[in-house]
Motif scaffolding. Structure first.
Motif, PDB file in Angstrom:
ATOM      1  N   ALA A 135       0.767  -1.154   0.026  1.00  0.00           N
ATOM      2  CA  ALA A 135      -0.002  -0.179  -0.135  1.00  0.00           C
ATOM      3  C   ALA A 135       1.045   1.219  -0.087  1.00  0.00           C
ATOM      4  O   ALA A 135       2.037   1.086   0.645  1.00  0.00           O
ATOM      5  N   VAL A 136       0.381   2.442  -0.510  1.00  0.00           N
ATOM      6  CA  VAL A 136       1.035   3.478  -0.737  1.00  0.00           C
ATOM      7  C   VAL A 136       0.373   4.390   0.325  1.00  0.00           C
ATOM      8  O   VAL A 136      -0.873   4.562   0.191  1.00  0.00           O
ATOM      9  N   VAL A 137       0.925   5.266   1.024  1.00  0.00           N
ATOM     10  CA  VAL A 137       0.279   6.178   1.883  1.00  0.00           C
ATOM     11  C   VAL A 137       0.864   7.558   2.005  1.00  0.00           C
ATOM     12  O   VAL A 137       2.024   7.751   2.078  1.00  0.00           O
ATOM     13  N   HIS A 138      -0.072   8.629   1.460  1.00  0.00           N
ATOM     14  CA  HIS A 138       0.190   9.879   1.675  1.00  0.00           C
ATOM     15  C   HIS A 138      -0.244  10.487   2.876  1.00  0.00           C
ATOM     16  O   HIS A 138      -1.526  10.784   3.016  1.00  0.00           O
ATOM     17  N   GLU A 139       0.565  11.030   3.722  1.00  0.00           N
ATOM     18  CA  GLU A 139       0.275  11.439   4.774  1.00  0.00           C
ATOM     19  C   GLU A 139       0.367  13.266   4.792  1.00  0.00           C
ATOM     20  O   GLU A 139       0.951  13.572   3.750  1.00  0.00           O
ATOM     21  N   ARG A 140      -0.175  13.730   5.402  1.00  0.00           N
ATOM     22  CA  ARG A 140      -0.423  15.411   5.362  1.00  0.00           C
ATOM     23  C   ARG A 140      -0.899  15.510   4.059  1.00  0.00           C
ATOM     24  O   ARG A 140      -0.282  16.600   3.339  1.00  0.00           O
ATOM     25  N   CYS A 141      -1.654  14.920   3.446  1.00  0.00           N
ATOM     26  CA  CYS A 141      -2.236  15.109   1.997  1.00  0.00           C
ATOM     27  C   CYS A 141      -3.847  15.164   2.145  1.00  0.00           C
ATOM     28  O   CYS A 141      -4.481  14.238   2.402  1.00  0.00           O
ATOM     29  N   GLU A 142      -4.462  16.310   2.083  1.00  0.00           N
ATOM     30  CA  GLU A 142      -5.839  16.439   2.344  1.00  0.00           C
ATOM     31  C   GLU A 142      -6.469  16.240   0.850  1.00  0.00           C
ATOM     32  O   GLU A 142      -6.223  16.877   0.003  1.00  0.00           O
ATOM     33  N   VAL A 143      -7.697  15.409   0.986  1.00  0.00           N
ATOM     34  CA  VAL A 143      -8.489  15.219  -0.039  1.00  0.00           C
ATOM     35  C   VAL A 143      -9.394  16.222  -0.339  1.00  0.00           C
ATOM     36  O   VAL A 143     -10.163  16.402   0.828  1.00  0.00           O
ATOM     37  N   ILE A 144      -9.483  17.187  -1.329  1.00  0.00           N
ATOM     38  CA  ILE A 144     -10.724  18.049  -1.408  1.00  0.00           C
ATOM     39  C   ILE A 144     -11.698  17.690  -2.253  1.00  0.00           C
ATOM     40  O   ILE A 144     -12.849  18.463  -1.645  1.00  0.00           O
ATOM     41  N   GLU A 145     -11.628  16.865  -3.316  1.00  0.00           N
ATOM     42  CA  GLU A 145     -12.864  16.583  -3.968  1.00  0.00           C
ATOM     43  C   GLU A 145     -12.671  15.045  -4.503  1.00  0.00           C
ATOM     44  O   GLU A 145     -11.488  14.646  -4.955  1.00  0.00           O
ATOM     45  N   ILE A 146     -13.798  14.399  -4.894  1.00  0.00           N
ATOM     46  CA  ILE A 146     -13.714  13.176  -5.591  1.00  0.00           C
ATOM     47  C   ILE A 146     -14.732  13.417  -6.765  1.00  0.00           C
ATOM     48  O   ILE A 146     -15.958  13.727  -6.733  1.00  0.00           O
ATOM     49  N   VAL A 147     -14.227  13.068  -7.900  1.00  0.00           N
ATOM     50  CA  VAL A 147     -14.946  13.253  -9.076  1.00  0.00           C
ATOM     51  C   VAL A 147     -15.116  12.064  -9.753  1.00  0.00           C
ATOM     52  O   VAL A 147     -14.259  11.281 -10.060  1.00  0.00           O
ATOM     53  N   GLU A 148     -16.332  11.519 -10.247  1.00  0.00           N
ATOM     54  CA  GLU A 148     -16.364  10.316 -10.799  1.00  0.00           C
ATOM     55  C   GLU A 148     -16.947  10.619 -12.079  1.00  0.00           C
ATOM     56  O   GLU A 148     -17.939  11.222 -12.560  1.00  0.00           O
ATOM     57  N   LYS A 149     -16.246  10.151 -13.153  1.00  0.00           N
ATOM     58  CA  LYS A 149     -16.662  10.137 -14.597  1.00  0.00           C
ATOM     59  C   LYS A 149     -15.785   9.325 -15.538  1.00  0.00           C
ATOM     60  O   LYS A 149     -14.847   8.667 -15.068  1.00  0.00           O
ATOM     61  N   ASN A 150     -16.373   8.697 -16.447  1.00  0.00           N
ATOM     62  CA  ASN A 150     -15.969   7.911 -17.575  1.00  0.00           C
ATOM     63  C   ASN A 150     -15.290   6.730 -16.863  1.00  0.00           C
ATOM     64  O   ASN A 150     -14.103   6.226 -17.320  1.00  0.00           O
ATOM     65  N   GLY A 151     -16.040   6.082 -16.235  1.00  0.00           N
ATOM     66  CA  GLY A 151     -15.870   4.865 -15.555  1.00  0.00           C
ATOM     67  C   GLY A 151     -14.717   4.745 -14.690  1.00  0.00           C
ATOM     68  O   GLY A 151     -13.931   3.782 -14.431  1.00  0.00           O
ATOM     69  N   GLY A 152     -14.438   5.842 -13.848  1.00  0.00           N
ATOM     70  CA  GLY A 152     -13.500   5.661 -12.618  1.00  0.00           C
ATOM     71  C   GLY A 152     -13.674   6.945 -11.842  1.00  0.00           C
ATOM     72  O   GLY A 152     -14.472   7.798 -11.995  1.00  0.00           O
ATOM     73  N   VAL A 153     -12.935   7.052 -10.620  1.00  0.00           N
ATOM     74  CA  VAL A 153     -13.069   8.264 -10.025  1.00  0.00           C
ATOM     75  C   VAL A 153     -11.566   9.006  -9.816  1.00  0.00           C
ATOM     76  O   VAL A 153     -10.573   8.191  -9.645  1.00  0.00           O
ATOM     77  N   THR A 154     -11.604  10.280  -9.778  1.00  0.00           N
ATOM     78  CA  THR A 154     -10.602  11.158  -9.624  1.00  0.00           C
ATOM     79  C   THR A 154     -10.361  11.555  -8.082  1.00  0.00           C
ATOM     80  O   THR A 154     -11.427  12.228  -7.624  1.00  0.00           O
ATOM     81  N   VAL A 155      -9.319  11.258  -7.542  1.00  0.00           N
ATOM     82  CA  VAL A 155      -9.370  11.910  -6.090  1.00  0.00           C
ATOM     83  C   VAL A 155      -8.407  13.176  -6.104  1.00  0.00           C
ATOM     84  O   VAL A 155      -7.372  13.296  -6.471  1.00  0.00           O
ATOM     85  N   VAL A 156      -9.036  14.290  -5.914  1.00  0.00           N
ATOM     86  CA  VAL A 156      -8.082  15.356  -6.094  1.00  0.00           C
ATOM     87  C   VAL A 156      -7.836  16.090  -4.584  1.00  0.00           C
ATOM     88  O   VAL A 156      -8.522  16.247  -3.638  1.00  0.00           O
ATOM     89  N   THR A 157      -6.524  16.042  -4.603  1.00  0.00           N
ATOM     90  CA  THR A 157      -6.030  16.535  -3.161  1.00  0.00           C
ATOM     91  C   THR A 157      -5.225  17.770  -3.365  1.00  0.00           C
ATOM     92  O   THR A 157      -5.018  18.284  -4.349  1.00  0.00           O
ATOM     93  N   ASP A 158      -4.672  18.448  -2.364  1.00  0.00           N
ATOM     94  CA  ASP A 158      -3.955  19.505  -1.977  1.00  0.00           C
ATOM     95  C   ASP A 158      -2.315  19.543  -2.874  1.00  0.00           C
ATOM     96  O   ASP A 158      -1.747  20.101  -2.785  1.00  0.00           O
ATOM     97  N   HIS A 159      -2.151  18.218  -3.108  1.00  0.00           N
ATOM     98  CA  HIS A 159      -0.861  18.052  -3.783  1.00  0.00           C
ATOM     99  C   HIS A 159      -1.031  17.308  -5.278  1.00  0.00           C
ATOM    100  O   HIS A 159       0.009  16.931  -5.795  1.00  0.00           O
TER     101      HIS A 159
END
Ligand SMILES: Cc1cc2nc3c(=O)[nH]c(=O)nc-3n(C[C@H](O)[C@H](O)[C@H](O)COP(=O)(O)OP(=O)(O)OC[C@H]3O[C@@H](n4cnc5c(N)ncnc54)[C@H](O)[C@@H]3O)c2cc1C
Length: 369
Positions: A160-184
């Motif tokens: 597993a990969v872990v991103h600490e101090r990384c805030e997820v701002i938004e989750i966008v679902e489209k075209n058969g997948g989800v994009t996790v938008v973070t401050d990085h």
């Protein structure tokens, strides 16, 4: 399959480990550092028990114990301390009676003890005149801090990969997948499990979740002789109707931990501190002194923590409406730690299969509509 886990407290660390164990490509996002003290999962211990005043929760505790056993076996580490538990109160207390009924319904072994019977088994406990105690041998506590850290570490070892101090701002679902938008930056996944605890409402505003975030605290009380309070010599306990509860010594902090399920204001999780409320420390100490002998009367330490409470105090485990790729696992309502290994497993199975598990409807989002 690529899965994102958003928030690595109790539920998220369990989901991260389960996804890694199942062989998925998994990335965990945590806005602070692993083991931080601003959410719901920090501290040395959390109570685990089958004794619920309803058969739904008592029944799900069977799989929850099994999930913890799998986690412990994988890690070769003791996370669950079984010491026996006592639920007590006036004989005619409605919650106590409902708890007994649920235990009978689910075929869970237990003993009903008189005041004298309790004193014989646990000399430091006085349940009071006219009270009865339900003793259930499987109760105990989970080593909470260790559960979170060890599951994250074990998941990392499995890839597993872990991103600490990384805030997820938004989750966008489209075209058969989800994009996790973070401050990085952004990453694309097949599915996302949102285990954001007190921040879930902020991350998923479109769901309009009817959640209240509450400030709660636990205190440690000094004892005359730690030897009389070791697990087994002393039980985990819950008193009804007040819902005060306590633990034996955990070997981590001096004294014994006691707390109250109620009390404490609604709280904004974006604030930087978690203030301790002295008035609650005093009243919790005074309650404990009525039922536990051998306390010095000193509050040795105190720590605040957040509950994320649904209107019916049942959790949320469901897909975001209209999606089969976004899973919400949150709203643990102040009693979710004992279920978290199971909730993490179920959330990952949902991401894989696109289906809600059988008998999990009471955790659905539909009940808020
Ligand atoms: C005082 C107290 C006593 C309790 N006692 C018990 C008990 O005895 N037994 C029991 O079973 N339960 C108990 N509970 C309840 C239990 O601890 C919680 O239900 C459980 O810890 C909730 O875990 P969680 O993973 O949902 O939330 P959290 O532990 O709060 O985890 C959520 C995580 O998500 C992260 N996050 C949030 N938003 C984002 C974002 N946008 N981007 C990245 N990361 C994000 C947060 O930083 C946090 O680390 C108690 C709770 C408290 C407060």
């Amino acid at each position: 399959m690529r899965i994102a886990i958003v928030g690595l407290g109790a539920a998220g660390s369990a989901a991260l480990l389960e996804a890694a164990r199942a062989g998925f490509e998994v990335v965990g996002f945590e806005q602070f550092e692993i083991g931080h003290e601003l959410g719901s999962s920090h501290g040395a211990s959390r109570l685990i028990r089958r004794t619920y005043p309803d058969a739904f929760h008592s029944r799900w505790m069977g799989p929850a114990y099994e999930a913890w056993a799998r986690v412990e076996a994988l890690m070769g580490e003791e996370l669950f301390v079984k010491c026996g538990g006592l639920t007590f109160g006036p004989e005619d207390d409605a919650t106590l009676r409902a708890t007994c009924d649920a235990l009978v319904d689910c075929g869970i072994a237990h003993k009903v003890l008189s005041r004298e019977g309790v004193a014989e088994r646990f000399p430091a406990v006085d349940i009071g005149k006219g009270a009865v105690g339900i003793y259930q041998a499987d109760s105990g506590f989970l080593r909470a801090d260790r559960c979170v850290r060890s599951q994250v570490e074990a998941a990392k070892k499995l890839g597993a990969v872990v991103h600490e101090r990384c805030e997820v701002i938004e989750i966008v679902e489209k075209n058969g997948g989800v994009t996790v938008v973070t401050d990085h930056g952004s990453e694309r996944f097949d599915a996302v499990v949102v285990t954001a605890g007190p921040w879930v409402g902020r991350l998923l505003p479109g769901l309009r979740l009817p959640l209240r975030v509450m400030l709660r605290q636990t205190i440690y009380l000094g004892v005359d002789d730690e030897g009389g309070f070791t697990p087994g010599e002393f039980p985990v306990w819950i008193h009804h109707p007040t819902d005060h509860y306590g633990f034996p010594s955990d070997g981590v902090l001096p004294g014994i931990k006691v707390a109250w399920h109620h009390g404490g204001p609604e709280f904004d999780p974006s604030l930087p501190d978690r203030p301790v409320m002295e008035e609650f420390s005093d009243s919790v100490r005074d309650h404990a002194r009525k039922h536990v002998a051998g306390l010095t009367g000193e509050v040795v330490s105190a720590k605040a923590c957040l509950y994320t409470v649904t209107p019916d105090e049942r959790f949320i485990l469901d897909f975001v409406p209209g999606s089969r790729r976004q899973i919400v696992c949150s709203g643990c309502s102040g009693h979710g730690f004992k279920f978290s290994a199971l909730l993490g497993e179920l959330a990952v199975v949902m991401a894989r299969d696109g289906r809600v598990p059988a008998n999990a409807e009471p955790w659905s989002l539909a009940r808020f509509r």
